[in-house]
Scaffold this motif. Structure first.
Motif, short mmCIF file in Angstrom:
data_model
loop_
_atom_site.label_atom_id
_atom_site.label_comp_id
_atom_site.label_asym_id
_atom_site.label_seq_id
_atom_site.Cartn_x
_atom_site.Cartn_y
_atom_site.Cartn_z
N ILE A 6 6.85 -3.51 -2.30
CA ILE A 6 7.74 -4.51 -2.89
C ILE A 6 8.81 -4.98 -1.89
CG2 ILE A 6 9.39 -2.84 -3.85
CD1 ILE A 6 9.56 -4.52 -6.34
N HIS A 7 9.20 -4.09 -0.97
CA HIS A 7 10.26 -4.43 -0.03
C HIS A 7 9.78 -5.36 1.09
CE1 HIS A 7 13.16 -1.68 -1.78
NE2 HIS A 7 12.20 -0.78 -1.85
N LEU A 8 8.49 -5.43 1.30
CA LEU A 8 7.99 -6.18 2.45
C LEU A 8 8.04 -7.70 2.26
CD1 LEU A 8 5.03 -3.93 3.63
CD2 LEU A 8 7.27 -4.23 4.68
N VAL A 34 14.01 4.83 5.17
CA VAL A 34 14.96 4.88 4.05
C VAL A 34 14.36 5.66 2.87
CG1 VAL A 34 16.17 3.47 2.32
CG2 VAL A 34 16.19 2.77 4.72
N ASP A 35 13.04 5.58 2.70
CA ASP A 35 12.41 6.23 1.54
C ASP A 35 11.95 7.66 1.81
OD1 ASP A 35 12.84 4.51 -0.51
OD2 ASP A 35 10.90 3.49 -0.37
N ILE A 36 12.34 8.23 2.96
CA ILE A 36 12.02 9.64 3.19
C ILE A 36 12.80 10.52 2.21
CG2 ILE A 36 12.33 11.56 4.83
CD1 ILE A 36 11.55 9.57 7.05
N LEU A 49 17.33 11.00 -6.49
CA LEU A 49 16.31 10.63 -5.50
C LEU A 49 16.85 9.59 -4.50
CD1 LEU A 49 13.13 10.28 -7.77
CD2 LEU A 49 13.86 12.25 -6.42
N HIS A 50 17.65 8.66 -5.03
CA HIS A 50 18.18 7.60 -4.17
C HIS A 50 19.63 7.92 -3.84
CE1 HIS A 50 14.84 5.98 -6.54
NE2 HIS A 50 14.54 5.34 -5.44
N GLY A 51 19.80 8.83 -2.91
CA GLY A 51 21.13 9.33 -2.56
C GLY A 51 21.73 8.60 -1.38
N SER A 53 20.82 7.96 1.62
CA SER A 53 20.00 7.02 2.41
C SER A 53 19.98 5.63 1.80
CB SER A 53 18.56 7.54 2.52
OG SER A 53 17.93 7.53 1.25
N HIS A 54 20.27 5.54 0.49
CA HIS A 54 20.22 4.26 -0.19
C HIS A 54 21.61 3.66 -0.43
CE1 HIS A 54 16.06 5.32 -0.68
NE2 HIS A 54 15.80 4.16 -1.25
N SER A 55 22.65 4.26 0.19
CA SER A 55 23.97 3.59 0.19
C SER A 55 23.98 2.63 1.38
CB SER A 55 25.08 4.63 0.34
OG SER A 55 24.99 5.25 1.62
N SER A 114 18.45 -4.85 2.72
CA SER A 114 17.68 -5.46 1.62
C SER A 114 17.04 -4.38 0.77
CB SER A 114 16.62 -6.42 2.16
OG SER A 114 15.63 -5.74 2.90
N HIS A 115 16.60 -3.28 1.42
CA HIS A 115 15.99 -2.17 0.69
C HIS A 115 17.02 -1.55 -0.27
CE1 HIS A 115 13.05 1.36 0.72
NE2 HIS A 115 14.02 1.72 -0.11
N ALA A 116 18.21 -1.25 0.25
CA ALA A 116 19.25 -0.62 -0.58
C ALA A 116 19.66 -1.55 -1.73
CB ALA A 116 20.46 -0.25 0.28
N MET A 118 17.89 -4.01 -3.14
CA MET A 118 16.81 -4.16 -4.11
C MET A 118 16.71 -2.91 -4.99
SD MET A 118 13.02 -5.49 -3.09
CE MET A 118 13.55 -6.71 -1.93
N ASP A 119 16.79 -1.74 -4.35
CA ASP A 119 16.71 -0.50 -5.12
C ASP A 119 17.93 -0.32 -6.02
OD1 ASP A 119 14.26 0.08 -4.10
OD2 ASP A 119 14.82 1.93 -3.10
N ALA A 120 19.08 -0.86 -5.59
CA ALA A 120 20.31 -0.74 -6.40
C ALA A 120 20.15 -1.44 -7.74
CB ALA A 120 21.50 -1.32 -5.64
ZN ZN Z 1 13.92 3.10 -1.67
#
Ligand code: ZN
Length: 173
Positions: A6-8, A34-36, A49-51, A53-55, A114-116, A118-120
């Protein structure tokens, strides 16, 4: 779910706009990096799960780490792809194998942010503004389906521009 395509969509659209000033390889590598954290969280059963790395801060640090990796891994990958394309009569699709610092940083930073962002919108455990705020200003403002539609449209637009450019280069080669 980590490592979703979805992020691509954003990356393909940004590549269409940025051309050689934007590394799609850097963008893609950053999505994985980012998704590790959520992948490890799923394996180990973490509550969040989204700690970090997603800030935005954590994503920026990850982008800074992946930028030199992009410069190291990108050119050999492009050389292999270019050789294959040229051998199959698709020279118009070849990309110059050098990736400058600016292009690598642009791909990684825009990929991470953009990843952070979108996931937010999609994940309730994500604190975008950590460590300054636990607010979730974007959570729930759009559905996952809305995001998937926009992402798919961005991907199709980016691919269309990519094909048009390759066809034009192929004709002038
Ligand atoms: Zn993510």
């Amino acid at each position: 779910m980590p490592f979703t395509p979805i992020h691509l969509g954003a990356g393909l659209a940004l590549k269409a706009v940025g051309g050689r000033r934007f590394s799609l390889i850097g963008f893609g590598l950053t999505q994985i990096a980012v998704d590790i954290e959520p992948l490890l969280g799923l394996i180990h059963g973490w509550d969040v799960l989204h700690g970090r790395s997603h800030s935005l801060l954590g994503a920026t640090v990850i982008a800074a780490a992946v930028t030199p990796l992009t410069r190291a891994l990108g050119p050999p990958s492009l050389r292999v792809a270019d050789r294959w394309l040229a051998a199959h009569g698709l020279a118009g699709w070849c990309e110059p194998p050098d990736i400058g610092w600016t292009a690598a940083a642009a791909g990684c930073l825009l990929g991470a942010w953009s990843h952070a962002l979108m996931d937010a919108v999609m994940h309730a455990d994500l604190q975008l503004l950590w460590p300054w705020s636990s607010a979730q200003p974007f959570y729930g403002i759009a559905s996952t389906t809305d995001i998937e539609i926009v992402s798919a449209a961005a991907a199709l637009a980016g691919i269309a521009v990519w094909i048009a450019r390759a066809l034009r280069r192929g004709r002038s080669a």
